[in-house]
Structure formats: structure tokens, C-alpha cells
Enzyme design. Structure first.
Site, PDB file in Angstrom:
ATOM      1  N   ARG A  52      14.327  -2.659  -7.150  1.00 27.34           N
ATOM      2  CA  ARG A  52      12.868  -2.526  -7.803  1.00 27.34           C
ATOM      3  C   ARG A  52      12.985  -2.597  -8.483  1.00 27.34           C
ATOM      4  O   ARG A  52      13.699  -2.072  -9.388  1.00 27.34           O
ATOM      5  CB  ARG A  52      11.882  -1.514  -6.414  1.00 27.34           C
ATOM      6  CG  ARG A  52      13.086  -1.458  -4.851  1.00 27.34           C
ATOM      7  CD  ARG A  52      11.730  -2.120  -3.977  1.00 27.34           C
ATOM      8  NE  ARG A  52      10.515  -1.974  -3.978  1.00 27.34           N
ATOM      9  CZ  ARG A  52      10.186  -1.075  -4.187  1.00 27.34           C
ATOM     10  NH1 ARG A  52      10.504  -0.683  -2.723  1.00 27.34           N
ATOM     11  NH2 ARG A  52       8.314  -1.230  -3.508  1.00 27.34           N
TER      12      ARG A  52
ATOM     13  N   PRO B 161       0.645  -1.503  -0.128  1.00 30.72           N
ATOM     14  CA  PRO B 161      -0.249   0.190  -0.097  1.00 30.72           C
ATOM     15  C   PRO B 161       0.655   1.342   0.152  1.00 30.72           C
ATOM     16  O   PRO B 161       1.906   1.497   0.907  1.00 30.72           O
ATOM     17  CB  PRO B 161      -0.751  -0.578   1.265  1.00 30.72           C
ATOM     18  CG  PRO B 161      -0.190  -0.822   1.797  1.00 30.72           C
ATOM     19  CD  PRO B 161       0.429  -1.824   0.783  1.00 30.72           C
ATOM     20  N   GLU B 162       0.500   2.076  -1.213  1.00 29.86           N
ATOM     21  CA  GLU B 162       1.383   3.158  -0.885  1.00 29.86           C
ATOM     22  C   GLU B 162       0.121   4.379  -0.504  1.00 29.86           C
ATOM     23  O   GLU B 162      -0.915   4.126  -0.299  1.00 29.86           O
ATOM     24  CB  GLU B 162       1.864   3.431  -2.127  1.00 29.86           C
ATOM     25  CG  GLU B 162       3.043   2.570  -3.062  1.00 29.86           C
ATOM     26  CD  GLU B 162       3.559   3.028  -4.422  1.00 29.86           C
ATOM     27  OE1 GLU B 162       3.283   4.307  -4.763  1.00 29.86           O
ATOM     28  OE2 GLU B 162       3.472   2.190  -5.372  1.00 29.86           O
TER      29      GLU B 162
ATOM     30  N   LYS C 185       2.414   7.310   4.783  1.00 32.97           N
ATOM     31  CA  LYS C 185       1.905   6.339   4.676  1.00 32.97           C
ATOM     32  C   LYS C 185       1.275   5.791   6.070  1.00 32.97           C
ATOM     33  O   LYS C 185       1.252   5.084   6.757  1.00 32.97           O
ATOM     34  CB  LYS C 185       2.498   5.067   3.514  1.00 32.97           C
ATOM     35  CG  LYS C 185       2.973   5.451   2.057  1.00 32.97           C
ATOM     36  CD  LYS C 185       3.890   3.682   1.851  1.00 32.97           C
ATOM     37  CE  LYS C 185       4.952   4.124   1.378  1.00 32.97           C
ATOM     38  NZ  LYS C 185       5.853   3.286   0.413  1.00 32.97           N
TER      39      LYS C 185
END
Ligand SMILES: [Zn+2]
Length: 270
Positions: free
Chosen positions: A260, A2-3, A57
Site C-alpha cells: 500500500r 471508503p474509510e 467501516k
């Protein structure tokens, strides 16, 4: 993972479902998540769950003079439901007096909770998060420009660093740079004024648009239970390697930066 928009979706869900409900008790099913679960969490009993807000976040559930800080990590999830037998990977349950409960589930346990005094929230944000939140009033071009110009890292890594910008993760970093037409491997101190302005603008715009659509569900993010975010249909490059770019005839490429995946169009992003 989740961002910012996904965390906002969770905070809005908690407000809709549980705001104003009276807490009967709280139970934890293990001592730690990514970090130790603070034993003082027990003190929330007999109080009301007030508003749940967010910075970057991090979520803050206001309860009396304190707040539960919740970081969802990779797979953290809060669900409000009628009381039932706990399931696997459910680590914290807040019981309300109306026979409902707010349950924290986190199979991979990269998430964590803190319990702090409400008056210390600002200090917590400065010390533990520190980056500008693009959806808040402290986000401004002047500070953004000074910060980004002083860094020698690739611009993608800059966007992912929570100490600089709070809330951007891997999905939105690729989308922001695509819209700004900036190659993800460009170094921050080598960007033009115009490019910095575009990155600044699209960072805010993309996060706000994604909030409106409830975030993005790619694999394992759900606002709660099976409710998905709907921004996935808007993604231009993320997870679209080999597909045609939305603006030209080239194919979207995938590279790995600091472990990433980064997605971009080599012909639109220079
Ligand atoms: Zn293109």
C-alpha cells in the site's frame, strides 16, 4: 476505498433519504458479492427501514428485529431513487411502497452484506471487527496505549489493521501520522508516550473533521451518484508526492508498505 468518514456519509445519506420508508420487496441479481448474499434478506419485506448506523467501516440498517450489515469494500455504493430499470453492477434493490428504491451497486464486488438479529450486533462487532472505533465511546487512551505498545509492526500497518482500530484506511493513516509527526515505518513498540498520545489524538480528530466534510473523494468514492466528499482539500500528504510539505520546505514522499502507498514528510516525521 471508503474509510470511516465516507461510510458515515453513506449512513447519513441513507437516513436522510430512506429512514421510515416501508419496504415492499427486495431483489438480488446475483448469489454472491465478496461473500454469499444471505437468502434470509427476503424477510425484510413489509417492514420499515429504521435508522442506519455504523461501527468502523460497517453499516447497520435496522429493519424490525434484524439489521442488514453492509460493508462497501472498494466500490460499494447505495443510491435512493425513483424506481427504474436496473443498471450494470447493481446487485441488490430494496423496493419501497412509495415507488422509490435503495440500490446497491458495486462494480468490483469487494463489498458484502450480512443479515443478523439486532440483538446480535454487539457480538458481531466484537467477533468480526473487534478494533476500537475512534469516534465511539469505547475509544480511550489507556486501551490504545496498551494495544499499540504491544505490537512490533510499523505504525502505519497498526492503524490499518481493523482488529486494532476500526475505520482507518490508507488515506487517513498517512494524514494521522503526518499530524502526529511520526515516521510511518517506526515500530509500534518503539514509540514514546508523547508520540502515542499524539497518534491517539489525531486519529480521532482527523476522522471527526473528515466526517464533518462528508469524507474524501479521490477517485471512485461517491456518497451516492455524483455527490463527493469534501475533505480532499484538507489532505496534507496523501496523493501529494513531489509537492511541498505544508509545514516545511521538503517534498512529500511516497513509499510502498505491505503493498500500500504511504505518503509522508521525511523531515517533519521522525
Ligand atoms: Zn515537512
Amino acid at each position: 476505498m471508503p474509510e470511516l468518514p465516507e461510510v458515515q456519509a453513506v449512513a447519513s445519506y441513507i437516513n436522510d433519504a430512506a429512514k421510515g420508508k416501508k419496504i415492499k420487496s427486495v431483489k438480488t441479481f446475483r448469489k454472491d458479492l465478496r461473500f454469499k448474499i444471505p437468502p434470509a434478506l427476503k424477510k425484510i419485506k413489509d417492514q420499515k427501514l429504521n435508522v442506519c448506523d455504523r461501527y468502523g467501516k460497517a453499516m447497520f440498517m435496522h429493519i424490525g428485529k434484524h439489521a442488514i450489515v453492509s460493508h462497501l469494500g472498494m466500490t460499494g455504493q447505495w443510491t435512493y431513487r425513483k424506481q427504474q430499470k436496473p443498471e450494470k453492477h447493481e446487485h441488490i434493490i430494496i423496493y419501497f411502497t412509495n415507488n422509490h428504491e435503495l440500490v446497491y451497486k458495486d462494480p468490483r464486488r469487494f463489498g458484502y452484506v450480512d443479515y443478523i438479529q439486532k440483538e446480535k450486533i454487539d457480538n458481531y462487532i466484537i467477533k468480526k471487527i473487534s478494533g476500537m472505533d475512534p469516534t465511539k465511546s469505547n475509544y480511550n487512551l489507556k486501551d490504545f496505549k496498551v494495544l499499540i505498545e504491544s505490537k512490533k509492526t510499523p505504525v502505519k500497518a497498526f492503524l490499518l489493521n481493523q482488529k486494532y482500530i476500526a475505520g482507518v484506511g490508507n488515506i487517513y493513516a498517512s494524514e494521522i501520522l503526518y499530524k502526529a509527526k511520526v515516521h510511518p515505518e517506526r515500530l509500534c513498540n518503539d514509540l514514546s508516550n508523547e508520540e502515542i498520545k499524539l497518534i491517539y489524538k489525531w486519529t480521532k480528530k482527523i476522522l471527526e473533521d473528515a466526517i464533518k466534510l462528508g469524507g474524501t473523494t479521490i477517485r471512485d468514492f461517491y456518497v451516492h451518484d455524483k455527490t463527493k466528499g469534501n475533505y480532499k482539500t484538507r489532505l496534507k500528504v496523501y496523493d501529494r508526492q513531489g509537492k511541498k510539505c505544508a509545514s516545511c520546505t521538503a517534498e512529500v514522499l511516497k513509499i510502498v508498505q505491505s503493498g500500500r502507498a504511504t505518503y509522508f514528510c521525511d523531515s517533519c516525521q521522525i
